[in-house]
Design a protein around this motif. Structure first.
Motif, PDB file in Angstrom:
ATOM      1  N   LYS A   1       0.829  -1.218   0.000  1.00 16.90           N
ATOM      2  CA  LYS A   1       0.000   0.000   0.000  1.00 16.90           C
ATOM      3  C   LYS A   1       0.858   1.261   0.000  1.00 16.90           C
ATOM      4  O   LYS A   1       0.627   2.187  -0.771  1.00 16.90           O
ATOM      5  CB  LYS A   1      -0.915   0.000   1.229  1.00 16.90           C
TER       6      LYS A   1
ATOM      7  N   ASP B   1      -2.187  -0.720  -4.778  1.00 14.25           N
ATOM      8  CA  ASP B   1      -3.452  -0.820  -4.073  1.00 14.25           C
ATOM      9  C   ASP B   1      -4.248  -2.048  -4.481  1.00 14.25           C
ATOM     10  O   ASP B   1      -5.245  -2.367  -3.855  1.00 14.25           O
ATOM     11  CB  ASP B   1      -4.290   0.440  -4.346  1.00 14.25           C
TER      12      ASP B   1
ATOM     13  N   ILE C   1      -9.904  -7.987  -0.874  1.00 10.52           N
ATOM     14  CA  ILE C   1     -10.496  -6.891  -0.118  1.00 10.52           C
ATOM     15  C   ILE C   1      -9.634  -6.550   1.097  1.00 10.52           C
ATOM     16  O   ILE C   1      -9.477  -5.406   1.489  1.00 10.52           O
ATOM     17  CB  ILE C   1     -11.900  -7.289   0.390  1.00 10.52           C
ATOM     18  N   ARG C   2      -9.104  -7.580   1.715  1.00 11.67           N
ATOM     19  CA  ARG C   2      -8.362  -7.399   2.949  1.00 11.67           C
ATOM     20  C   ARG C   2      -7.359  -8.537   3.090  1.00 11.67           C
ATOM     21  O   ARG C   2      -7.696  -9.694   2.825  1.00 11.67           O
ATOM     22  CB  ARG C   2      -9.327  -7.442   4.145  1.00 11.67           C
ATOM     23  N   VAL C   3      -6.143  -8.224   3.477  1.00  6.95           N
ATOM     24  CA  VAL C   3      -5.151  -9.265   3.744  1.00  6.95           C
ATOM     25  C   VAL C   3      -5.174  -9.534   5.245  1.00  6.95           C
ATOM     26  O   VAL C   3      -4.758  -8.707   6.045  1.00  6.95           O
ATOM     27  CB  VAL C   3      -3.747  -8.844   3.295  1.00  6.95           C
ATOM     28  N   ALA C   4      -5.697 -10.702   5.602  1.00  4.48           N
ATOM     29  CA  ALA C   4      -5.883 -11.003   7.022  1.00  4.48           C
ATOM     30  C   ALA C   4      -4.662 -11.685   7.622  1.00  4.48           C
ATOM     31  O   ALA C   4      -4.423 -11.608   8.820  1.00  4.48           O
ATOM     32  CB  ALA C   4      -7.115 -11.885   7.212  1.00  4.48           C
TER      33      ALA C   4
ATOM     34  N   GLU D   1     -19.133  -8.154  10.490  1.00  3.87           N
ATOM     35  CA  GLU D   1     -17.780  -7.890  10.986  1.00  3.87           C
ATOM     36  C   GLU D   1     -17.364  -8.782  12.162  1.00  3.87           C
ATOM     37  O   GLU D   1     -16.249  -9.303  12.165  1.00  3.87           O
ATOM     38  CB  GLU D   1     -17.649  -6.407  11.351  1.00  3.87           C
TER      39      GLU D   1
ATOM     40  N   THR E   1     -14.102 -11.254  11.926  1.00  2.34           N
ATOM     41  CA  THR E   1     -12.983 -11.153  12.849  1.00  2.34           C
ATOM     42  C   THR E   1     -12.704 -12.488  13.522  1.00  2.34           C
ATOM     43  O   THR E   1     -11.549 -12.895  13.667  1.00  2.34           O
ATOM     44  CB  THR E   1     -13.290 -10.082  13.922  1.00  2.34           C
TER      45      THR E   1
ATOM     46  N   HIS F   1      -6.655 -14.335   2.698  1.00  7.15           N
ATOM     47  CA  HIS F   1      -7.076 -13.135   1.985  1.00  7.15           C
ATOM     48  C   HIS F   1      -8.594 -13.116   1.869  1.00  7.15           C
ATOM     49  O   HIS F   1      -9.197 -14.104   1.439  1.00  7.15           O
ATOM     50  CB  HIS F   1      -6.466 -13.094   0.580  1.00  7.15           C
ATOM     51  N   MET F   2      -9.169 -11.974   2.212  1.00  8.96           N
ATOM     52  CA  MET F   2     -10.604 -11.804   2.020  1.00  8.96           C
ATOM     53  C   MET F   2     -10.836 -11.308   0.595  1.00  8.96           C
ATOM     54  O   MET F   2     -10.179 -10.375   0.140  1.00  8.96           O
ATOM     55  CB  MET F   2     -11.131 -10.789   3.041  1.00  8.96           C
TER      56      MET F   2
ATOM     57  N   ASN G   1     -13.575 -10.501  -2.913  1.00 10.56           N
ATOM     58  CA  ASN G   1     -14.935 -10.189  -3.359  1.00 10.56           C
ATOM     59  C   ASN G   1     -15.464 -11.389  -4.149  1.00 10.56           C
ATOM     60  O   ASN G   1     -14.762 -12.374  -4.342  1.00 10.56           O
ATOM     61  CB  ASN G   1     -14.941  -8.909  -4.210  1.00 10.56           C
TER      62      ASN G   1
END
Lengths: 165, 165
Positions: free
Chosen positions: A62, A67, A144-147, B81, B85, B101-102, B104
DNA sequence: CGTGAAACCGTCGCCCC
DNA sequence: GGGGCGACGGTTTCACG
């Protein structure tokens, strides 16, 4: 490449260097419990033998303006070896493709792509990937998100060798 | 974490350290074209600011006895959410799960798993992952061949800043 | 950002087990 | 065979201009 066998010290070295690849040799040696010279000799041997392939800094995508991260599932028309090789070489030539894994099941390849923005990725997708020969189907999924992102192997599963004494 | 702005020197440093994380500071400095002290100051600042997150040795999974690599596509029952989590924390607690990884689209999460053998992975799959709360669907794909594995970002896409002089 | 100096580290030869 | 001790050269890392 694997004529050598690894002992517990070798594995501890690799576990430590996987966790912190810039550790100094003296600190590594003290964590392992041996002195610096034999520790360095082992590290060099592990590198020479290919057990340690490389060292990488992990940078924040990022912050550098990347992105967009996308997983791409690719199906090929034929999975014969020459066509596989052609596709793999294509992937290796695309800097945007960071990983390329051949899978079993209905999809043939999964790619992890990193791009500065969506339009760069879409250009790649339409002009390069989908246009490549032998590509039958392409499905993309935006990250969407790297957990969790932990490179390497789970050393928790490495069994200790029995003491040789 | 990002109050700072990066200049070309910072980006070159990160590109070099991504390619070789064990490079000595003097070599890094000479490649960048500055002397060692300011180079080290920049590296430390990049680490402090979180632009450089970590350094890792890249070890050969096969040599260490990790023969199984699997991509797992997970669908959840609810994507609210708190449930997300909970699932993410589960993944972080499983050493076998290296990436989470989350996404779409129809699947919610993709996991990259590394295991010493198939039975270890299957035990994880049936006893842990599928048994976790809120997990609706699980699809697994074994990695047959790793065709490309380049960590990090494609610095080829980083634009040079205009010269300030 | 560059120079110099001091402390530290990587590295080698040798000795020991 | 591999590990430890000592010493040299290079590197890291200060303070200062």
């Amino acid at each position: 490449m694997t004529g050598h066998r690894l002992d517990n010290i070798d594995r501890k070295i690799m576990a430590e260097l996987q966790a912190d690849g810039r550790m100094t040799n003296v600190e590594l040696a003290s964590r392992i419990g041996i002195s610096a010279p034999p520790c360095l000799r082992r590290v060099r041997a592990l590198e020479e033998a290919g057990f340690i392939k490389n060292y990488h800094a992990f940078v924040d995508a990022k912050s550098l303006g990347f992105d967009v991260q996308v997983f791409v599932m690719v199906g090929l028309i034929t999975q014969a070896e020459p066509e596989l090789t052609t596709f793999v070489e294509k992937c290796q030539s695309w800097p945007l493709v960071r990983e390329c894994h051949m899978l079993n099941g209905e999809i043939d390849f999964i790619l992890k792509c990193v791009a500065p923005d969506l339009s760069t990725f879409q250009t790649f997708l339409t002009a390069e990937l989908t246009a490549a020969p032998n590509v039958a189907s392409v499905k993309t999924s935006l990250v969407i998100r790297v957990a969790k992102d932990t490179p390497g192997v789970p050393f928790e599963y490495v069994k200790e060798l029995p003491e040789s004494g």
